[in-house]
Structure formats: structure tokens, C-alpha cells
Write a protein that holds these residues in place. Structure first.
Motif, mmCIF file in Angstrom:
data_model
loop_
_atom_site.group_PDB
_atom_site.id
_atom_site.type_symbol
_atom_site.label_atom_id
_atom_site.label_comp_id
_atom_site.label_asym_id
_atom_site.label_seq_id
_atom_site.Cartn_x
_atom_site.Cartn_y
_atom_site.Cartn_z
ATOM 1 N N GLY A 166 0.823 -1.194 0.000
ATOM 2 C CA GLY A 166 0.000 0.000 0.000
ATOM 3 C C GLY A 166 0.859 1.246 0.000
ATOM 4 N N ALA A 167 0.193 2.393 0.089
ATOM 5 C CA ALA A 167 0.893 3.672 0.076
ATOM 6 C C ALA A 167 0.255 4.607 1.096
ATOM 7 N N GLU A 168 1.082 5.498 1.620
ATOM 8 C CA GLU A 168 0.578 6.488 2.560
ATOM 9 C C GLU A 168 1.137 7.848 2.171
ATOM 10 N N GLU A 169 0.225 8.816 2.129
ATOM 11 C CA GLU A 169 0.578 10.195 1.820
ATOM 12 C C GLU A 169 0.657 10.946 3.143
ATOM 13 N N TYR A 170 1.768 11.640 3.379
ATOM 14 C CA TYR A 170 2.010 12.351 4.631
ATOM 15 C C TYR A 170 1.757 13.833 4.419
ATOM 16 N N LEU A 171 0.698 14.314 5.034
ATOM 17 C CA LEU A 171 0.190 15.668 4.854
ATOM 18 C C LEU A 171 0.615 16.564 6.015
ATOM 19 N N PRO A 172 0.399 17.881 5.907
ATOM 20 C CA PRO A 172 0.748 18.780 7.019
ATOM 21 C C PRO A 172 -0.008 18.436 8.302
ATOM 22 N N ASN A 173 0.550 18.853 9.421
ATOM 23 C CA ASN A 173 -0.060 18.690 10.747
ATOM 24 C C ASN A 173 -0.279 17.231 11.130
ATOM 25 N N ARG A 174 0.642 16.371 10.686
ATOM 26 C CA ARG A 174 0.638 14.944 11.022
ATOM 27 C C ARG A 174 -0.636 14.227 10.574
ATOM 28 N N ARG A 175 -1.194 14.718 9.473
ATOM 29 C CA ARG A 175 -2.327 14.024 8.864
ATOM 30 C C ARG A 175 -1.795 13.066 7.801
ATOM 31 N N VAL A 176 -2.550 12.002 7.543
ATOM 32 C CA VAL A 176 -2.143 10.997 6.563
ATOM 33 C C VAL A 176 -3.334 10.549 5.721
ATOM 34 N N ARG A 177 -3.014 9.926 4.617
ATOM 35 C CA ARG A 177 -4.008 9.295 3.759
ATOM 36 C C ARG A 177 -3.404 7.962 3.328
ATOM 37 N N TRP A 178 -4.084 6.854 3.672
ATOM 38 C CA TRP A 178 -3.602 5.493 3.416
ATOM 39 C C TRP A 178 -4.462 4.819 2.347
ATOM 40 N N SER A 179 -3.839 3.983 1.541
ATOM 41 C CA SER A 179 -4.574 3.189 0.553
ATOM 42 C C SER A 179 -3.830 1.888 0.297
ATOM 43 N N VAL A 180 -4.593 0.838 0.055
ATOM 44 C CA VAL A 180 -3.999 -0.417 -0.405
ATOM 45 C C VAL A 180 -3.954 -0.409 -1.928
ATOM 46 N N LEU A 181 -4.052 0.787 -2.498
ATOM 47 C CA LEU A 181 -3.940 1.060 -3.937
ATOM 48 C C LEU A 181 -5.078 0.450 -4.746
ATOM 49 N N ASP A 182 -6.263 0.469 -4.134
ATOM 50 C CA ASP A 182 -7.468 0.014 -4.834
ATOM 51 C C ASP A 182 -8.368 1.199 -5.190
ATOM 52 N N GLY A 183 -7.854 2.429 -5.036
ATOM 53 C CA GLY A 183 -8.624 3.639 -5.312
ATOM 54 C C GLY A 183 -9.357 4.172 -4.098
ATOM 55 N N LYS A 184 -9.448 3.366 -3.034
ATOM 56 C CA LYS A 184 -10.099 3.797 -1.799
ATOM 57 C C LYS A 184 -9.022 4.278 -0.838
ATOM 58 N N CYS A 185 -9.290 5.412 -0.191
ATOM 59 C CA CYS A 185 -8.312 5.992 0.725
ATOM 60 C C CYS A 185 -8.948 6.209 2.091
ATOM 61 N N GLN A 186 -8.127 6.074 3.116
ATOM 62 C CA GLN A 186 -8.545 6.346 4.484
ATOM 63 C C GLN A 186 -7.742 7.528 4.997
ATOM 64 N N ASP A 187 -8.433 8.542 5.485
ATOM 65 C CA ASP A 187 -7.771 9.692 6.082
ATOM 66 C C ASP A 187 -7.585 9.443 7.571
ATOM 67 N N GLY A 188 -6.516 9.986 8.111
ATOM 68 C CA GLY A 188 -6.257 9.828 9.535
ATOM 69 C C GLY A 188 -5.177 10.777 9.989
ATOM 70 N N GLU A 189 -4.625 10.454 11.142
ATOM 71 C CA GLU A 189 -3.536 11.245 11.701
ATOM 72 C C GLU A 189 -2.607 10.314 12.450
ATOM 73 N N TRP A 190 -1.400 10.809 12.715
ATOM 74 C CA TRP A 190 -0.433 9.998 13.450
ATOM 75 C C TRP A 190 0.112 10.778 14.640
ATOM 76 N N TYR A 191 0.643 10.017 15.602
ATOM 77 C CA TYR A 191 1.229 10.607 16.803
ATOM 78 C C TYR A 191 2.258 9.629 17.362
#
Length: 129
Positions: free
Chosen positions: A44-69
Motif C-alpha cells: 500500500g501507500a501512505e501520503e504524509y500531509l501537514p499537521n501529522r495528517r495521513v491518507r492510506w490506501s492499499v492502492l485500490d482507489g479507496k483511501c482512508q484519512d487519519g492522523e499519526w502521533y
């Protein structure tokens, strides 16, 4: 001599390495999309956005937004719609990151395949009757 050093590096146990802390992880990942592999294939892939936000996908076109700490020596991710954090230990190695899933350390170790500056492609929400 170089080959010997390379093989010694590969043979170094994880216990001898320190996991990345939040500052090191953020400096490495911020603004990138990292692709991870498992068992010889893309996981899969994860996009690392500002303010420790992320977007994860198993590369099926569906994405999950979240955050990390940071939690102790782990980097934990919480995704929208999921209440349980997924915690990983990240190690920087030659050629990219290695991520050990700490919720079940015997389960998954991912390896960074390639970084990208391009955002992931996420399809819109499914529309149905």
C-alpha cells in the motif's frame, strides 16, 4: 571490504537500532507519498500531509484519512471510522524505511519501496441506491 560492511549492516538485529522518534519520522515523511511492500509485493501507500495528517490506501482507489502521533517509541495511526490505533516502529535503513507492526510484532514488517512527491489517486465515495 564494502561487501563485508554491507552484510554486517544487514545482519544487525533490530534491537541494536533505535526506532525513529516523531521528529525524525516527520522530517523524513512530510510531503511525501511512501509506497510499502510486504512479502515481495506492493502492500500500500501512505501520503504524509501537514499537521501529522495521513491518507492510506492499499492502492485500490479507496483511501482512508487519519492522523499519526508518537506513543513511547512507536508511531501510531488513527484513521477516520476506526477507533483502535495501529502502532508501528519505524527504522531508517539504507534504501528507505522499515516498519514493524507493533500491535502484533510477528505479523507484518513492511519495507519502503519508493518515495514520491505526487499525491495518491483516491476515487470519490461510492454512490448507490
Amino acid at each position: 571490504m564494502i561487501k563485508l560492511l554491507f552484510f554486517l549492516f544487514l545482519a544487525t538485529p533490530l534491537a541494536a537500532q533505535s526506532p525513529m522518534d516523531a521528529d525524525a519520522f516527520e522530517a523524513y515523511s512530510q510531503g511525501k507519498t511512501l509506497y510499502f511492500g510486504y512479502d515481495g509485493s506492493i502492500y500500500g501507500a501512505e501520503e504524509y500531509l501537514p499537521n501529522r495528517r495521513v491518507r492510506w490506501s492499499v492502492l485500490d482507489g479507496k483511501c482512508q484519512d487519519g492522523e499519526w502521533y508518537q506513543d513511547g517509541q512507536m508511531i501510531c495511526f488513527v484513521y477516520i471510522g476506526e477507533s483502535d490505533p495501529q502502532c508501528w516502529s519505524f527504522y531508517q535503513r539504507q534504501g528507505g524505511l522499515m516498519a514493524q507492526f507493533e500491535n502484533d510484532p510477528d505479523l507484518t514488517t513492511l519495507f519502503e519501496i519508493e518515495p514520491s512527491e505526487e499525491p495518491m489517486v483516491c476515487l470519490g465515495p461510492e454512490i448507490g441506491v
